[in-house]
Design an enzyme around this catalytic site. Structure first.
Site, PDB file in Angstrom:
ATOM      1  N   LYS A  41      13.957  59.381  84.002  1.00  0.00           N
ATOM      2  CA  LYS A  41      14.724  60.155  84.767  1.00  0.00           C
ATOM      3  C   LYS A  41      14.256  61.040  85.676  1.00  0.00           C
ATOM      4  O   LYS A  41      13.327  61.935  85.081  1.00  0.00           O
ATOM      5  CB  LYS A  41      15.555  61.174  83.720  1.00  0.00           C
ATOM      6  CG  LYS A  41      16.646  62.204  84.446  1.00  0.00           C
ATOM      7  CD  LYS A  41      17.643  62.815  83.300  1.00  0.00           C
ATOM      8  CE  LYS A  41      18.259  63.999  83.876  1.00  0.00           C
ATOM      9  NZ  LYS A  41      19.287  64.436  83.027  1.00  0.00           N
ATOM     10  N   LYS A  56      13.398  64.033  88.230  1.00  0.00           N
ATOM     11  CA  LYS A  56      14.055  65.093  88.854  1.00  0.00           C
ATOM     12  C   LYS A  56      13.646  65.144  90.576  1.00  0.00           C
ATOM     13  O   LYS A  56      12.451  65.140  91.014  1.00  0.00           O
ATOM     14  CB  LYS A  56      13.561  66.449  88.313  1.00  0.00           C
ATOM     15  CG  LYS A  56      13.792  66.619  86.830  1.00  0.00           C
ATOM     16  CD  LYS A  56      15.312  66.866  86.450  1.00  0.00           C
ATOM     17  CE  LYS A  56      15.638  67.348  85.222  1.00  0.00           C
ATOM     18  NZ  LYS A  56      16.955  67.681  85.140  1.00  0.00           N
ATOM     19  N   ASP A  66      27.130  66.159  86.183  1.00  0.00           N
ATOM     20  CA  ASP A  66      26.734  66.947  85.059  1.00  0.00           C
ATOM     21  C   ASP A  66      27.138  68.575  85.187  1.00  0.00           C
ATOM     22  O   ASP A  66      27.922  68.574  84.385  1.00  0.00           O
ATOM     23  CB  ASP A  66      25.071  67.138  85.091  1.00  0.00           C
ATOM     24  CG  ASP A  66      24.374  67.762  84.207  1.00  0.00           C
ATOM     25  OD1 ASP A  66      24.925  68.435  83.199  1.00  0.00           O
ATOM     26  OD2 ASP A  66      23.282  67.782  84.089  1.00  0.00           O
ATOM     27  N   LYS A 114      26.524  67.153  77.588  1.00  0.00           N
ATOM     28  CA  LYS A 114      25.509  67.833  76.602  1.00  0.00           C
ATOM     29  C   LYS A 114      26.289  68.667  75.661  1.00  0.00           C
ATOM     30  O   LYS A 114      27.294  69.741  76.117  1.00  0.00           O
ATOM     31  CB  LYS A 114      24.834  68.514  77.867  1.00  0.00           C
ATOM     32  CG  LYS A 114      23.876  67.702  78.673  1.00  0.00           C
ATOM     33  CD  LYS A 114      23.211  68.490  79.856  1.00  0.00           C
ATOM     34  CE  LYS A 114      22.493  67.661  80.671  1.00  0.00           C
ATOM     35  NZ  LYS A 114      21.827  68.554  81.681  1.00  0.00           N
ATOM     36  N   CYS A 120      20.681  66.417  77.439  1.00  0.00           N
ATOM     37  CA  CYS A 120      20.290  67.697  76.653  1.00  0.00           C
ATOM     38  C   CYS A 120      19.556  68.396  77.759  1.00  0.00           C
ATOM     39  O   CYS A 120      19.242  68.357  78.753  1.00  0.00           O
ATOM     40  CB  CYS A 120      19.279  66.956  75.789  1.00  0.00           C
ATOM     41  SG  CYS A 120      17.768  66.441  76.190  1.00  0.00           S
TER      42      CYS A 120
END
Length: 326
Positions: free
Chosen positions: A147, A149, A223, A245, A273
């Site tokens: 993942k 960023k 998200d 989440k 998370c």
């Protein structure tokens, strides 16, 4: 079930500085709610998030404000009505699940999972930095799922650098609301050329209507735009996946309901998370048993996890032990 509640704030240094589009941190600061009843203890951990108007102090105060009601038998189902979704409800909801499991002798997995929990693979996060530094981190990580960023107006070189260094790893690009309409198309096209399997929250929540009109060769995941079950239908046509989440859903109770509804609506499921300890990952890991993508690497970013933490073998995470949670 009458319960006495106590609240503690705990700090866990990170192995390295963690950077996203909104800022950086060097430690994970978590709030733990502990409930006691009939000689048993249940715990739940949350990570207050400033993006959603939460502070350590406000979350602690919210949890403590329910102490009398918990002593008088407030349960998980009533809790959903008493508190809005968010970190405080998450800590209490997960603590109640844990306490129920210990009082009944039946693990939470028996209520949540369709099969006995097994080890699952999580993504591993690469912090936002200069392209060369991110490429070196991706190469050193040597993981199957990364993942990465993102979140600047010019991430093309970052995408290229990480793709070249990632040794064929599946790439999830997380913009954390940092792109805009002008850079969106070039970034999506570069992500497609770079073999990305998912782009997470490319635009700010509330400013993502354009996604319904823009073809995207890489699936998009909501998200910050999605918190609870009530948000799901409004995302149809804009997103292909949703990131669940527990700190957003307000706990496992709502997350189970949300995951079921998301499947009915045709969304892919990512379980994510905040940066927390294994106590945060434990309830989420049960949902992750049937998710499409798992991003529960919080403990891998810490210098040291808590006692009885989840066991990670590279990126394979084992189910939580009863000593930890559930």
């Amino acid at each position: 079930m009458e319960s006495r509640v106590s609240v503690t704030v705990e700090r866990f240094p990170l192995a390295n500085e963690f950077r996203i589009a909104r800022g950086s941190k060097r430690e994970a600061v978590v709030v733990v709610a502990e409930l006691q009843s009939q000689g048993h203890k249940g715990r739940g951990e949350c990570v207050p998030y400033g993006r959603y108007g939460e502070t350590i102090e406000s979350v602690c105060a919210t949890i403590e404000s329910l102490s009398t009601e918990l002593e008088n038998g407030l349960d998980r189902h009533a809790l959903q009505q008493r508190l809005p979704a968010g970190a405080a409800r998450n800590a209490l909801d997960c603590a109640l699940w844990d306490l129920e499991a210990k009082l009944s002798g039946t693990p939470v997995s028996a209520h949540v999972c369709s099969h006995f929990p097994r080890p699952i693979e999580t993504a591993f996060t690469i912090s936002l930095d200069q392209p060369g530094i991110m490429a070196a981190a991706a190469r050193a990580a040597d993981r199957h799922i990364l993942k990465v960023k993102m979140g600047t107006k010019d991430d093309v070189e970052r995408i290229r650098a990480v793709h070249a260094a990632a040794r064929g790893a599946r790439l999830i690009l997380d913009a954390n609301e940092g792109w805009d309409a002008d850079c969106l198309s070039p970034h999506i096209l570069e992500a497609s050329r770079g073999g990305a399997v998912l782009i997470e929250q490319p635009l700010p929540a509330g400013k993502d209507d354009i996604l319904a009109k823009m073809p995207h060769p890489v699936p998009l995941c909501a998200d910050e735009s999605v918190h609870t079950t009530a948000d799901l239908e409004g995302l149809l046509g804009r997103y292909d996946f949703v990131n669940l989440k527990l700190d957003k859903t307000g706990g496992l109770t709502e997350a189970v309901k949300m995951m079921r509804r998301a499947r009915e609506l045709g969304f892919g499921i990512m379980i994510g998370c905040m940066v927390g300890t294994s106590l945060s990952m434990a309830p989420a890991s049960l949902l992750a048993q049937e998710a499409d993508i798992v991003d529960l690497d919080g403990p891998l970013l810490l210098a040291k996890d808590r006692q009885h933490g989840i066991h990670y073998t590279h990126s394979m995470m084992s189910p939580p032990s009863p000593e930890l949670w559930g």
